[in-house]
Design an enzyme around this catalytic site. Structure first.
Site, PDB file in Angstrom:
ATOM      1  N   ASP A  71     -17.739  31.713 -36.722  1.00 55.65           N
ATOM      2  CA  ASP A  71     -17.032  30.812 -37.425  1.00 55.65           C
ATOM      3  C   ASP A  71     -16.033  30.015 -36.025  1.00 55.65           C
ATOM      4  O   ASP A  71     -16.404  30.611 -34.852  1.00 55.65           O
ATOM      5  CB  ASP A  71     -15.698  31.607 -37.907  1.00 55.65           C
ATOM      6  CG  ASP A  71     -15.163  32.581 -36.864  1.00 55.65           C
ATOM      7  OD1 ASP A  71     -14.140  32.235 -36.256  1.00 55.65           O
ATOM      8  OD2 ASP A  71     -15.503  33.377 -36.976  1.00 55.65           O
ATOM      9  N   ASP A 160      -7.552  30.654 -44.142  1.00 50.04           N
ATOM     10  CA  ASP A 160      -6.870  32.079 -42.766  1.00 50.04           C
ATOM     11  C   ASP A 160      -5.868  32.074 -42.885  1.00 50.04           C
ATOM     12  O   ASP A 160      -4.790  30.960 -42.021  1.00 50.04           O
ATOM     13  CB  ASP A 160      -7.544  31.039 -41.639  1.00 50.04           C
ATOM     14  CG  ASP A 160      -8.180  31.732 -40.459  1.00 50.04           C
ATOM     15  OD1 ASP A 160      -6.558  33.182 -40.223  1.00 50.04           O
ATOM     16  OD2 ASP A 160      -7.624  31.352 -39.305  1.00 50.04           O
ATOM     17  N   GLU A 162      -3.028  34.448 -41.751  1.00 53.33           N
ATOM     18  CA  GLU A 162      -3.349  35.603 -40.890  1.00 53.33           C
ATOM     19  C   GLU A 162      -1.616  35.008 -39.698  1.00 53.33           C
ATOM     20  O   GLU A 162      -1.003  35.159 -40.201  1.00 53.33           O
ATOM     21  CB  GLU A 162      -4.614  35.516 -39.877  1.00 53.33           C
ATOM     22  CG  GLU A 162      -4.326  33.994 -38.866  1.00 53.33           C
ATOM     23  CD  GLU A 162      -5.753  34.182 -37.799  1.00 53.33           C
ATOM     24  OE1 GLU A 162      -5.623  35.121 -36.711  1.00 53.33           O
ATOM     25  OE2 GLU A 162      -6.472  33.566 -38.038  1.00 53.33           O
TER      26      GLU A 162
END
Length: 272
Positions: A71, A160, A162
């Protein structure tokens, strides 16, 4: 009549000196504290893993039932995709967007470059639940590279979600509020693309900020972040992971991942 009091002048000088030292101290420490917060847009997948989860060794080399991937974000700039392909990397995700205020200036080179060397590629969105709604960010993501097409080489978009690099870990949301925000994003992404988004997260963050909610596991593939010899405990609901980000110090680009299956399973996810 003025009466001189012994010590008065000295006391005033000491007081003034103390004020000046305090002011100097504030001047010196304030910029350093501000420097700890990165600029908006600079977040990337896994940046919170080491400071919050730690690093606990590296896994043994993958076997034929796992497929290597990477990534990337603007931190990598223009990526040497041929080098990665020759090293065995077969899939990639590139950061497309963050919040509703940032698009990756290297996205075209990363997204198209990986595709052009033969990789199966996808895009990811770095979520900032404290800035706008989940639906708003999902639309922004799709409108700026996060879409999907049934060409057999495009993976569904990844959310994503987090640690917040800009402030409070859970973005100021309650656990139920975070679940609602994620659901809003996922519902909108599905409505726009026809695909269920991948969820990238870490078990410790997910437990803290969603209360270890298990309701997304039936439809949304799990991309787990864990820099250790094994993935460890998974978030509630998921009995297996689809992808595993296992290191931030891999070759050519730092973030390396393993797909939990051979290449034909990566292709199956791309096709939906």
């Amino acid at each position: 009549m003025f009466v001189h009091r012994p010590g008065t002048t000295r006391s005033r000088r000491l007081t003034l000196a103390g004020i000046l030292l305090a002011a100097l101290s504030l001047t010196l420490t304030t910029p350093a504290a501000a420097a700890d917060v990165p600029p908006r847009g600079s977040a990337h997948m896994g940046m919170g893993v080491v400071p919050n989860d730690g690093q606990h060794g590296t896994p043994t080399p993958g076997d034929a039932t796992q497929t290597e991937g990477v990534d990337v974000s603007s931190h990598q700039g223009n990526v040497a995709w041929t080098t990665l392909w020759n090293s065995g990397v077969r899939w990639a995700y590139a950061k497309a967007t963050e919040g509703t205020y940032y698009t990756n200036p290297y996205f075209a080179q990363q997204y198209n470059g990986s595709y052009n060397v033969g990789m199966i590629r996808g895009a990811y969105h770095f979520a900032t639940p404290d800035t706008t709604s989940g639906a708003t960010q999902a639309n922004y993501f799709v409108d700026h590279g996060g879409g999907w097409s049934r060409d057999g080489k495009t993976l569904p978009g990844a959310l994503d979600i987090e640690w917040n690099p800009y402030g409070a870990t859970c973005y100021g949301k309650t656990q139920s509020g975070m679940v609602s925000w994620i659901q809003d994003f996922l519902n909108t992404y599905k409505a726009r693309t026809g695909r269920d988004a991948v969820i990238y997260t870490a078990t410790s963050w997910w437990t803290q900020c969603t209360g270890n909610y298990g309701g997304f596991a039936a439809y949304n593939p799990l991309w787990i972040a864990r820099y250790a010899t094994t993935v460890g405990t998974l978030p509630a609901g998921w009995s297996y992971y689809t992808m595993w980000q296992y290191t931030s110090t891999g070759p050519t680009v730092g973030d390396h991942n393993r797909f939990n299956g051979a290449l034909d399973r990566v292709q199956a996810l791309a096709l939906g």
